[in-house]
Scaffold this active site. Sequence first.
Site, mmCIF file in Angstrom:
data_model
loop_
_atom_site.group_PDB
_atom_site.id
_atom_site.type_symbol
_atom_site.label_atom_id
_atom_site.label_comp_id
_atom_site.label_asym_id
_atom_site.label_seq_id
_atom_site.Cartn_x
_atom_site.Cartn_y
_atom_site.Cartn_z
ATOM 1 N N TRP A 102 0.997 -1.165 0.083
ATOM 2 C CA TRP A 102 -0.075 0.085 0.102
ATOM 3 C C TRP A 102 0.890 1.016 -0.034
ATOM 4 C CZ3 TRP A 102 -2.147 2.479 5.907
ATOM 5 C CH2 TRP A 102 -1.137 1.984 5.832
ATOM 6 N N GLU B 56 0.542 -3.902 12.764
ATOM 7 C CA GLU B 56 0.940 -5.387 11.280
ATOM 8 C C GLU B 56 1.154 -6.342 12.822
ATOM 9 O OE1 GLU B 56 3.467 -6.253 8.929
ATOM 10 O OE2 GLU B 56 1.747 -5.400 7.115
ATOM 11 N N LYS C 285 3.050 -1.283 15.936
ATOM 12 C CA LYS C 285 4.135 -1.239 15.563
ATOM 13 C C LYS C 285 3.997 0.063 14.290
ATOM 14 C CE LYS C 285 6.616 -3.892 11.106
ATOM 15 N NZ LYS C 285 6.092 -3.885 9.606
HETATM 16 C C1 BGC Z 1 5.145 -2.418 6.734
HETATM 17 C C2 BGC Z 1 3.754 -2.178 5.661
HETATM 18 C C3 BGC Z 1 4.546 -1.683 4.754
HETATM 19 C C4 BGC Z 1 5.733 -2.869 4.548
HETATM 20 C C5 BGC Z 1 6.089 -1.853 3.408
HETATM 21 C C6 BGC Z 1 5.895 -3.063 6.743
HETATM 22 O O1 BGC Z 1 7.010 -2.873 8.126
HETATM 23 O O2 BGC Z 1 4.031 -2.893 8.210
HETATM 24 O O3 BGC Z 1 2.834 -0.990 6.401
HETATM 25 O O4 BGC Z 1 3.412 -1.747 3.413
HETATM 26 O O5 BGC Z 1 6.480 -2.599 5.334
HETATM 27 O O6 BGC Z 1 6.716 -0.535 3.014
#
Ligand code: BGC
Length: 797
Positions: free
Chosen positions: A355, A494, A615
Amino acid sequence: MHDDWTWSYESYDPAEERLRESLCAVGNGYLVTRGAAPECTADGTHYPGTYAAGVYNRLSTDIANSRVENECLVNLPNWLALTFRVDRGPWFGPDTADLLEYHQYLDLRRALLVRRVRFRDRDGRTTRVVQRRFAHMRLPNVCALEVTVVAEDWSGRLEFRSGIDGGVDNGLVERYRDLPRKHLDLLGARALSDCSVLLEMCTNQSRIPVAMAARNTLYHGEHPVEAEYLLVDEGSWIGHDIAIDMREGQVVTVEKTVTLSTGRDRAISEPAVEAARWLPRLGRFDTLLESHVLAWTQLWDRFHIELEHRPDELRVLRLHLLHLLQTVSPNTTELDAGVPARGLHGEAYRGHILWDELFVFPLLNLRLPALTRSLLRYRYRRLPEAVQAAREEGHHGAMYPWQSGSDGREESQRLHLNPRSGRWIPDPTRLQRHIGLAIAHNTWQYYQATGDREFLTHYGTEMLVQIARFFADLTSYDRARDRYVIRGVMGPDEFHSRYPDAQSDGIDNNAYTNVLTVWTVLRAADALRAMPALARTELMERLHLRPEELHRWDDISRKMFVPFHADGVISQFEGYGQLAELDWAAYRKRYRNIQRLDRILEAEGDDVNRYQAAKQADVLMLFYLLSADELGPLFKRLGYQLEHDTIPRTIDYYLARTSHGSTLSAVVHAWVLARANRDRALEFFRRALESDVTDIQGGTTPEGIHLAAMAGSVDLLQRCFSGLETRGDRLLLNPYWPQPLGVLELSLRYREHPLVLRISENRVDVAAGAGMQRAIEIACRGQLARLHPGSTVHFPL
Ligand code: BGC
């Protein structure tokens, strides 16, 4: 060299080499090549990598007793491969030579990587080497490397070895070591002429042919040198040994010109034919460089940024813009490519598209809207796949995948390795359905910034409708509450994938997802209204969109449930307030760096799901995406009253419970704190600036840059501290300019007007370039002005 257009290193540091390779990569939106030393192959220190947008390959393997399939952005043959030796001595390499001087810098203005080395070999000879390289910004299939060697105090036979190394694989990320990594099969290798070679390979599942051709020519200054060429053909390594006699003090230059073509290129017959046909047409290094620099000059014009008296910040901001434009550029508009979260700079997330474009598009919308349009079409082309994915889950509409690659199916891994515990654990991050909401937001923002009704009519509304339809379908009506609810998803944070001790994944009523669902159904309805009547009728017929469905959307937009804590703070999800509090001080003391608290706790046999710990920004994303002016009415429509202190108290609450384990977090926190706590906002702004250049996560930047943080850091100046919005056919400004940042000047385009914005603590100036455009309205803190082409408006603050 420390000016604000140069990113430089003054010595060689093997421990930092992979980080520098990411930060010194050269690219043009079609391909990116890491800043690896041409003399080196992949080993513990070095990792040459070249990646082309959209060139993926899918392989499967057994891990922890289950079959896992992974689609990866493919590491392509290494075109840099070039080293030399004198009188049959050892080949030059930075790890073995006695380095007397070492200086490497990325010339940001020209997107040119330069490396200067002076060394002494074991026989006491002193040699000076200068290497320059770039990936051509106007000719996306062309790269060039120039290597100049000065025989300071010796005479002898100098032998270059230069070729294309197809013996590469995807081995950059240590965590993925159990996954298969060989994605390329050799099709053939041959000499094209006395001084040029061709290597043909093919991805072994997606069957994308990849051809690379290289020409090596030698010069003494302006004059071609007669040298002895010997073909070296070692299967997937093909090139030449080129020998000449050197006298003390003499200077010789090798110019290596490379063409890359893949089966995904347009307007070609076949990649090998293409690479071979174009190679002899290309001029000398400096001629190519000239047109490359012109392309960049024009790009920098659009992305002009100055921060008076802040050279250190400015240099990093420019580095960020450079890498943004090396990943997606005007060349990308011809491709079927999206925005890979980690650039085309490495192999983290296997080159997938998540995203993160949410943080990238705001810069592009106001400078290269045609690029955003093409990147949104990457999503549109995968709409049927998203509709199918929803159907398979028993839903209507479009369910976009959390991670996307070639064909738009879900590419998130099912298992991931916790390097701390060495355990493979289930990965439920695909439950981040909110990716669709980000796509809806991006679609609408693009339309707001450009007024491109044609896009809305042909693509945008259909995406908005299908996304709105999916989220409306995801809601269920809770009679007891007389509210709509969304169960079993994950928010952006996450760390929370399920309730403690629950049997299944997912949490209920993630505030971010619920509120943005409301926003999305409203915008989908707006988009339908904005379309020409006939096209709207046709679309509604095609999608079987009936008034009852629109009524349900309207009902959802008035009755969606949003969880709050008893004290009025918006709850991240239902039940979040009942989770245990973490002893943050104790964990910080024990582990120092607790960004990845999830991994720490898992390794301890605990589970981060048990705690009020995030996070990254989750609820706070709402304040990042929607201004208070938008959010207030939205909550009011839902029958919730946002008190004057709801937003600041919600910010404080989560700020105290966030580990910032994602680089996105600093951008969002800087944003939401900008109005209430300028010092902390600046702290997060600086953290966003440091994300990659200091490898803030300790090891992730070598695996690829963090594009969202890079773009987001610039956007903090562009939209956050300036309070810039494009809403209601107006450009709105509401600066809250931090005095320590001095004076900002940046260029942007709004509705075809090239504008230069100058913001300081007490004044805003907006100047419009000359042209034929209609005047635009600019509002700044209640003052309204009309800006005509060629004129300037001033707003005292
Ligand atoms: C984040 C995500 C993000 C991904 C790629 C992850 O650490 O939690 O929101 O899309 O990294 O940048």
